[in-house]
Design a protein around this motif. Structure first.
Motif, PDB file in Angstrom:
ATOM      1  N   SER A  36      51.039  34.741  15.489  1.00 22.25           N
ATOM      2  CA  SER A  36      51.091  34.993  16.741  1.00 22.25           C
ATOM      3  C   SER A  36      50.152  34.559  17.772  1.00 22.25           C
ATOM      4  N   LEU A  37      48.929  34.289  17.191  1.00 21.78           N
ATOM      5  CA  LEU A  37      47.963  33.705  18.147  1.00 21.78           C
ATOM      6  C   LEU A  37      48.232  32.438  18.587  1.00 21.78           C
ATOM      7  N   HIS A  38      48.901  31.386  17.826  1.00 22.28           N
ATOM      8  CA  HIS A  38      48.807  29.996  18.201  1.00 22.28           C
ATOM      9  C   HIS A  38      49.044  29.937  19.627  1.00 22.28           C
ATOM     10  N   ALA A  39      50.207  30.377  20.249  1.00 18.28           N
ATOM     11  CA  ALA A  39      50.233  29.960  21.821  1.00 18.28           C
ATOM     12  C   ALA A  39      49.436  30.599  22.497  1.00 18.28           C
ATOM     13  N   PRO A  40      49.047  31.792  22.523  1.00 14.37           N
ATOM     14  CA  PRO A  40      47.991  32.446  23.309  1.00 14.37           C
ATOM     15  C   PRO A  40      46.650  31.726  23.098  1.00 14.37           C
ATOM     16  N   LEU A  41      46.171  31.213  21.962  1.00 14.37           N
ATOM     17  CA  LEU A  41      44.878  30.455  21.972  1.00 14.37           C
ATOM     18  C   LEU A  41      45.117  29.208  22.754  1.00 14.37           C
ATOM     19  N   ALA A  42      46.249  28.341  22.734  1.00 13.47           N
ATOM     20  CA  ALA A  42      46.361  27.339  23.615  1.00 13.47           C
ATOM     21  C   ALA A  42      46.318  27.787  25.173  1.00 13.47           C
ATOM     22  N   GLU A  43      47.157  28.589  25.274  1.00 13.73           N
ATOM     23  CA  GLU A  43      47.039  29.144  26.851  1.00 13.73           C
ATOM     24  C   GLU A  43      45.731  29.580  27.239  1.00 13.73           C
ATOM     25  N   ALA A  44      44.867  29.955  26.266  1.00 14.97           N
ATOM     26  CA  ALA A  44      43.405  30.590  26.569  1.00 14.97           C
ATOM     27  C   ALA A  44      42.506  29.481  26.751  1.00 14.97           C
ATOM     28  N   ASP A  67      40.414  22.472  10.849  1.00 18.96           N
ATOM     29  CA  ASP A  67      41.380  23.589  10.297  1.00 18.96           C
ATOM     30  C   ASP A  67      42.027  24.714  11.352  1.00 18.96           C
ATOM     31  N   ALA A  68      41.273  24.691  12.512  1.00 14.97           N
ATOM     32  CA  ALA A  68      41.656  25.680  13.574  1.00 14.97           C
ATOM     33  C   ALA A  68      42.898  24.947  14.204  1.00 14.97           C
ATOM     34  N   LEU A  69      42.950  23.522  14.422  1.00 12.03           N
ATOM     35  CA  LEU A  69      44.095  22.960  14.597  1.00 12.03           C
ATOM     36  C   LEU A  69      45.132  22.752  13.696  1.00 12.03           C
ATOM     37  N   SER A  70      44.992  22.696  12.462  1.00 11.24           N
ATOM     38  CA  SER A  70      46.133  22.827  11.426  1.00 11.24           C
ATOM     39  C   SER A  70      47.042  24.069  11.421  1.00 11.24           C
ATOM     40  N   ALA A  71      46.480  25.086  11.622  1.00 10.30           N
ATOM     41  CA  ALA A  71      47.107  26.430  11.622  1.00 10.30           C
ATOM     42  C   ALA A  71      48.483  26.441  12.648  1.00 10.30           C
ATOM     43  N   PRO A  72      48.231  26.127  13.914  1.00  7.92           N
ATOM     44  CA  PRO A  72      49.308  26.259  14.756  1.00  7.92           C
ATOM     45  C   PRO A  72      50.238  24.811  14.867  1.00  7.92           C
ATOM     46  N   ALA A  73      49.637  23.841  14.158  1.00  8.13           N
ATOM     47  CA  ALA A  73      50.420  22.595  14.265  1.00  8.13           C
ATOM     48  C   ALA A  73      51.941  22.846  13.654  1.00  8.13           C
ATOM     49  N   PHE A  74      52.279  23.725  12.855  1.00  7.51           N
ATOM     50  CA  PHE A  74      53.585  23.748  12.290  1.00  7.51           C
ATOM     51  C   PHE A  74      54.633  24.232  13.565  1.00  7.51           C
ATOM     52  N   ASP A  75      53.994  24.841  14.293  1.00  6.00           N
ATOM     53  CA  ASP A  75      54.828  25.355  15.510  1.00  6.00           C
ATOM     54  C   ASP A  75      55.247  24.209  16.335  1.00  6.00           C
ATOM     55  N   GLU A  76      56.605  24.016  16.597  1.00  4.64           N
ATOM     56  CA  GLU A  76      56.697  22.681  17.291  1.00  4.64           C
ATOM     57  C   GLU A  76      56.220  22.618  18.747  1.00  4.64           C
ATOM     58  N   VAL A  77      56.465  23.755  19.588  1.00  4.03           N
ATOM     59  CA  VAL A  77      55.918  23.773  20.903  1.00  4.03           C
ATOM     60  C   VAL A  77      54.324  23.789  21.077  1.00  4.03           C
ATOM     61  N   VAL A  78      53.613  24.346  20.133  1.00  9.21           N
ATOM     62  CA  VAL A  78      52.282  24.164  19.913  1.00  9.21           C
ATOM     63  C   VAL A  78      51.836  22.829  19.760  1.00  9.21           C
ATOM     64  N   ARG A  79      52.424  22.421  18.542  1.00 10.95           N
ATOM     65  CA  ARG A  79      52.205  21.171  18.236  1.00 10.95           C
ATOM     66  C   ARG A  79      52.288  19.969  19.122  1.00 10.95           C
ATOM     67  N   ILE A 110      47.154  16.384  10.066  1.00 13.31           N
ATOM     68  CA  ILE A 110      47.889  15.175  10.227  1.00 13.31           C
ATOM     69  C   ILE A 110      49.122  15.472   9.779  1.00 13.31           C
ATOM     70  N   GLY A 111      48.900  16.064   8.511  1.00 12.75           N
ATOM     71  CA  GLY A 111      50.627  16.325   7.602  1.00 12.75           C
ATOM     72  C   GLY A 111      51.587  17.007   8.703  1.00 12.75           C
ATOM     73  N   TRP A 112      50.794  18.032   9.352  1.00 10.12           N
ATOM     74  CA  TRP A 112      51.793  19.056  10.112  1.00 10.12           C
ATOM     75  C   TRP A 112      52.169  18.354  11.379  1.00 10.12           C
ATOM     76  N   PHE A 113      51.386  17.312  11.886  1.00  8.41           N
ATOM     77  CA  PHE A 113      51.647  16.559  13.028  1.00  8.41           C
ATOM     78  C   PHE A 113      52.902  15.403  12.630  1.00  8.41           C
ATOM     79  N   ALA A 114      52.782  14.885  11.340  1.00  7.53           N
ATOM     80  CA  ALA A 114      53.807  14.204  10.861  1.00  7.53           C
ATOM     81  C   ALA A 114      55.044  14.727  10.575  1.00  7.53           C
TER      82      ALA A 114
END
Length: 133
Positions: A36-44, A67-79, A110-114
């Protein structure tokens, strides 16, 4: 959650020298533990800070930033927000550099982004394929 994200980003923003590695490691752990932190981290404002750390000469900070970018990368909007922040060339550079920790974390991201077809094309354009083959 937003307060937690803002505090993590503030620590990262204020970190100097070796503190950056510890701050980004804390942020990465939080991002993996609490999705649940993924979008708030981007917004912050975490994304430009993480991209800057990918460009740094601190190998530990680079690995933690990937590593920090990998975690939220599976969320399409945050990706999409991450890709728009300019992360792909930096991740491909880390893979090319060959540092084990950097490469492992960059490959995970990269795997998540792909997962996203348009982003796959961007990765190919950034030269991601040769180091992966």
């Amino acid at each position: 959650m937003a307060g937690d994200a803002e505090a993590l980003v503030a620590r990262l923003r204020g970190a100097r020298g070796g503190q950056a590695s510890a701050a980004v490691a804390e942020l990465a752990t939080a991002a993996w533990v609490d999705e649940s932190l993924h979008a708030p981290l981007a917004e912050a404002g975490a994304l430009p800070l993480l991209v800057a750390l990918l460009r740094s000469t601190d190998a530990a900070a680079q690995a933690h930033a990937a590593d920090a970018l990998s975690a939220p990368a599976f969320d399409e909007v945050v990706r999409k927000r991450i890709v728009d922040a300019g992360v792909l060339p930096e991740l491909v550079s880390l893979v090319r550099a060959g540092n084990v920790d950097d490469t492992r974390n960059a490959l995970l991201a990269i795997g998540w982004f792909a997962e996203d077809a348009p982003t796959r094309l961007l990765l190919v354009g950034e030269g991601a394929m040769p180091p992966l083959v």
